[in-house]
Design a protein around this motif. Structure first.
Motif, PDB file in Angstrom:
ATOM      1  N   ALA A  94       0.842  -1.199   0.000  1.00  0.00           N
ATOM      2  CA  ALA A  94       0.000   0.000   0.000  1.00  0.00           C
ATOM      3  C   ALA A  94       0.873   1.244   0.000  1.00  0.00           C
ATOM      4  N   GLY A  95       0.474   2.239  -0.782  1.00  0.00           N
ATOM      5  CA  GLY A  95       1.203   3.494  -0.804  1.00  0.00           C
ATOM      6  C   GLY A  95       2.566   3.404  -1.442  1.00  0.00           C
ATOM      7  N   ALA A  96       2.816   2.398  -2.257  1.00  0.00           N
ATOM      8  CA  ALA A  96       4.104   2.225  -2.949  1.00  0.00           C
ATOM      9  C   ALA A  96       5.262   2.042  -1.982  1.00  0.00           C
ATOM     10  N   SER A  97       4.993   1.629  -0.756  1.00  0.00           N
ATOM     11  CA  SER A  97       6.049   1.361   0.216  1.00  0.00           C
ATOM     12  C   SER A  97       6.767   0.074  -0.158  1.00  0.00           C
ATOM     13  N   LYS A  98       8.034  -0.032   0.244  1.00  0.00           N
ATOM     14  CA  LYS A  98       8.802  -1.243  -0.024  1.00  0.00           C
ATOM     15  C   LYS A  98       8.521  -2.328   1.007  1.00  0.00           C
ATOM     16  N   PHE A  99       7.796  -1.975   2.072  1.00  0.00           N
ATOM     17  CA  PHE A  99       7.421  -2.959   3.076  1.00  0.00           C
ATOM     18  C   PHE A  99       5.957  -3.322   2.899  1.00  0.00           C
ATOM     19  N   SER A 100       5.662  -4.584   3.120  1.00  0.00           N
ATOM     20  CA  SER A 100       4.290  -5.037   2.920  1.00  0.00           C
ATOM     21  C   SER A 100       3.882  -5.965   4.040  1.00  0.00           C
ATOM     22  N   GLY A 101       2.597  -5.910   4.389  1.00  0.00           N
ATOM     23  CA  GLY A 101       2.064  -6.849   5.356  1.00  0.00           C
ATOM     24  C   GLY A 101       1.714  -8.184   4.736  1.00  0.00           C
ATOM     25  N   ASP A 102       1.765  -8.276   3.409  1.00  0.00           N
ATOM     26  CA  ASP A 102       1.542  -9.537   2.706  1.00  0.00           C
ATOM     27  C   ASP A 102       2.894 -10.153   2.351  1.00  0.00           C
ATOM     28  N   PHE A 103       3.021 -11.442   2.548  1.00  0.00           N
ATOM     29  CA  PHE A 103       4.235 -12.115   2.123  1.00  0.00           C
ATOM     30  C   PHE A 103       3.918 -13.565   1.785  1.00  0.00           C
ATOM     31  N   VAL A 104       4.834 -14.188   1.064  1.00  0.00           N
ATOM     32  CA  VAL A 104       4.664 -15.572   0.610  1.00  0.00           C
ATOM     33  C   VAL A 104       5.876 -16.372   1.040  1.00  0.00           C
ATOM     34  N   VAL A 105       5.636 -17.566   1.569  1.00  0.00           N
ATOM     35  CA  VAL A 105       6.708 -18.528   1.828  1.00  0.00           C
ATOM     36  C   VAL A 105       6.347 -19.815   1.101  1.00  0.00           C
ATOM     37  N   SER A 106       7.358 -20.484   0.564  1.00  0.00           N
ATOM     38  CA  SER A 106       7.094 -21.689  -0.234  1.00  0.00           C
ATOM     39  C   SER A 106       8.293 -22.613  -0.178  1.00  0.00           C
ATOM     40  N   THR A 107       8.045 -23.875  -0.440  1.00  0.00           N
ATOM     41  CA  THR A 107       9.106 -24.873  -0.466  1.00  0.00           C
ATOM     42  C   THR A 107       8.619 -26.103  -1.223  1.00  0.00           C
ATOM     43  N   THR A 108       9.563 -26.919  -1.656  1.00  0.00           N
ATOM     44  CA  THR A 108       9.231 -28.211  -2.261  1.00  0.00           C
ATOM     45  C   THR A 108       9.988 -29.301  -1.513  1.00  0.00           C
ATOM     46  N   HIS A 109       9.323 -30.438  -1.312  1.00  0.00           N
ATOM     47  CA  HIS A 109       9.954 -31.569  -0.645  1.00  0.00           C
ATOM     48  C   HIS A 109       9.217 -32.833  -1.069  1.00  0.00           C
ATOM     49  N   GLU A 110       9.958 -33.826  -1.464  1.00  0.00           N
ATOM     50  CA  GLU A 110       9.385 -35.119  -1.866  1.00  0.00           C
ATOM     51  C   GLU A 110       8.259 -34.950  -2.887  1.00  0.00           C
ATOM     52  N   GLN A 111       8.520 -34.118  -3.920  1.00  0.00           N
ATOM     53  CA  GLN A 111       7.553 -33.886  -4.995  1.00  0.00           C
ATOM     54  C   GLN A 111       6.256 -33.236  -4.501  1.00  0.00           C
ATOM     55  N   VAL A 112       6.335 -32.540  -3.365  1.00  0.00           N
ATOM     56  CA  VAL A 112       5.187 -31.798  -2.844  1.00  0.00           C
ATOM     57  C   VAL A 112       5.564 -30.322  -2.766  1.00  0.00           C
ATOM     58  N   LEU A 113       4.730 -29.485  -3.349  1.00  0.00           N
ATOM     59  CA  LEU A 113       4.907 -28.044  -3.277  1.00  0.00           C
ATOM     60  C   LEU A 113       3.997 -27.493  -2.183  1.00  0.00           C
ATOM     61  N   GLU A 114       4.579 -26.745  -1.255  1.00  0.00           N
ATOM     62  CA  GLU A 114       3.789 -26.073  -0.222  1.00  0.00           C
ATOM     63  C   GLU A 114       3.972 -24.572  -0.365  1.00  0.00           C
ATOM     64  N   VAL A 115       2.864 -23.848  -0.357  1.00  0.00           N
ATOM     65  CA  VAL A 115       2.867 -22.394  -0.464  1.00  0.00           C
ATOM     66  C   VAL A 115       1.922 -21.837   0.591  1.00  0.00           C
ATOM     67  N   ALA A 116       2.367 -20.791   1.267  1.00  0.00           N
ATOM     68  CA  ALA A 116       1.510 -20.091   2.227  1.00  0.00           C
ATOM     69  C   ALA A 116       1.550 -18.605   1.904  1.00  0.00           C
ATOM     70  N   LEU A 117       0.382 -18.039   1.682  1.00  0.00           N
ATOM     71  CA  LEU A 117       0.240 -16.592   1.486  1.00  0.00           C
ATOM     72  C   LEU A 117      -0.323 -16.011   2.777  1.00  0.00           C
ATOM     73  N   VAL A 118       0.429 -15.090   3.372  1.00  0.00           N
ATOM     74  CA  VAL A 118       0.095 -14.564   4.695  1.00  0.00           C
ATOM     75  C   VAL A 118      -0.214 -13.079   4.588  1.00  0.00           C
ATOM     76  N   ASP A 119      -1.240 -12.655   5.292  1.00  0.00           N
ATOM     77  CA  ASP A 119      -1.625 -11.242   5.362  1.00  0.00           C
ATOM     78  C   ASP A 119      -1.623 -10.841   6.831  1.00  0.00           C
ATOM     79  N   VAL A 120      -0.643 -10.022   7.221  1.00  0.00           N
ATOM     80  CA  VAL A 120      -0.524  -9.567   8.606  1.00  0.00           C
ATOM     81  C   VAL A 120      -1.411  -8.343   8.805  1.00  0.00           C
ATOM     82  N   SER A 121      -2.012  -8.220   9.976  1.00  0.00           N
ATOM     83  CA  SER A 121      -2.886  -7.081  10.244  1.00  0.00           C
ATOM     84  C   SER A 121      -2.110  -5.783  10.090  1.00  0.00           C
TER      85      SER A 121
END
Length: 365
Positions: A163-190
């Motif tokens: 928001a507001g073209a800031s370089k910091f965001s309350g939204d972030f993504v973490v992801s990984t792959t293991h044993e042919q399984v892809l896990e992704v989490a999209l997080v929205d911090v208050s």
């Protein structure tokens, strides 16, 4: 042409030398303090000897440099020394020239520099190290969102806009792959923008450490326990978490107070909302999170997104989800290539952090 190239090379070499000196000065505050004091003396002598070429206002330069490089006590000494020297220089000028005004202006500049340095000193980061730390924190948060390598036949895209073209965001993504399984989490911090950036940085490291280590069904309960331990007063987080088997295309979606995922069924040409109930993270001691299971067939795509993509004060999430699907429908013909950036740009709300993840199983692997 050669002369211009030679001049450009000299400028680059001088720039590198200056940059190296600034980095050394940041690490060695006594050396920077001595150098700036010496500069003050040199400028004062030059101003006394060659009044026409070296104005007394040049004494402002070491004061500003000190505000960037010195510790608080060193800066205080430098300010007093500069005021004393500049007063002597100005008083040595002819009577017709203004004197009091210059000293007062220099004193005000010194007060501003000291006030800013006092705030940074409370954080224990002298000079402009505070700004450097913020940039490093921003880069760390960005690095946490880097996507893992996935097999041929799959495409994974993510786009985040603060928001507001800031370089910091309350939204972030973490992801990984293991044993042919892809896990992704999209997080929205208050919160949003810079206000949520520090909490997002804390949670991105913690959630990234959990992802792929605990079983998929335990990720959200573990994340909830972590947030509960922080003992935040009114802060919380929403999450959408998906685990995809990259061999069969089977997936599990779980949400914690987050908008549901959207599935594009390439065979039927329809969009499906994959609902899965779950409370906000951080508000309950032992919540339960429902799971929604499905399969990504060839050509199918799964969309994860934050509420900034679909919700505005004048539009509820349901209508916003339909609008997002309408925008995504236009990307079907291009196989959703570059779709994450395009959707964040065209569908994201300008007043809130926006993020989207696209998991696409290509029609032609």
């Amino acid at each position: 042409m050669n002369w211009r190239g030679g001049l450009a090379g000299v400028v680059r070499r001088v720039g590198r030398r200056v940059d190296a000196l600034v980095r050394r000065a940041r690490r060695s505050h006594p050396m920077a303090f001595a150098a700036i004091l010496a500069m003050t003396v040199v400028l004062a002598v030059a101003s006394l000897s060659w009044e026409s070429y070296f104005p007394a206002s040049a004494l402002i330069i070491p004061l500003l440099l000190g505000g960037l490089l010195l510790r608080f006590k060193q800066l205080l000494v430098l300010t007093l020394f500069t005021l004393t020297v500049s007063s002597f220089v100005v008083m040595s000028r002819p009577a017709a020239l203004p004197k009091t005004g210059f000293v007062l202006v220099l004193g005000v500049i010194g007060w501003i520099v000291i006030t800013n340095a006092k705030v940074r000193n409370q954080l224990g980061v002298p000079g402009n190290r505070g700004e450097s730390m913020l940039m490093e924190l921003r880069d760390t948060l960005t690095a946490q969102s880097e996507l893992p390598e996935i097999p041929v036949g799959w495409r994974l895209e993510v786009a985040i806009r603060s928001a507001g073209a800031s370089k910091f965001s309350g939204d972030f993504v973490v992801s990984t792959t293991h044993e042919q399984v892809l896990e992704v989490a999209l997080v929205d911090v208050s919160g949003k923008g810079i206000d949520a950036g520090t909490r997002a940085l804390l949670l991105s490291g913690a959630f990234g450490g959990l992802l792929g280590v605990v079983p998929a069904q335990e990720f959200l309960p573990s994340a909830n326990r972590y947030i509960r331990r922080q003992d935040w007063d009114d802060d919380f987080a929403t999450v959408v978490h998906v685990a995809v088997d990259l061999q069969t295309g089977d997936f599990d979606v779980r949400t914690a107070g987050h908008p549901p995922a959207i599935l594009f069924d390439a065979w039927a040409g329809r969009w499906q909302t994959r609902e899965s109930d779950g409370p906000l993270l951080g508000l309950m001691e032992a919540p339960e999170f429902a799971v929604n299971r499905g399969q990504l067939k060839l050509g199918d795509a799964l969309f994860l997104y934050s509420d900034g993509m679909v919700e505005t004060p004048r539009r509820d999430i349901g209508r916003g989800t339909d609008r997002l699907a309408g925008h995504a429908e236009r990307l079907v013909g291009q196989g959703f290539l570059g779709g994450a950036d395009e959707l964040v740009k065209n569908a994201g709300g300008p007043g809130d952090d926006s993020a989207i993840v696209i998991i696409h199983r290509l029609a032609h692997g």
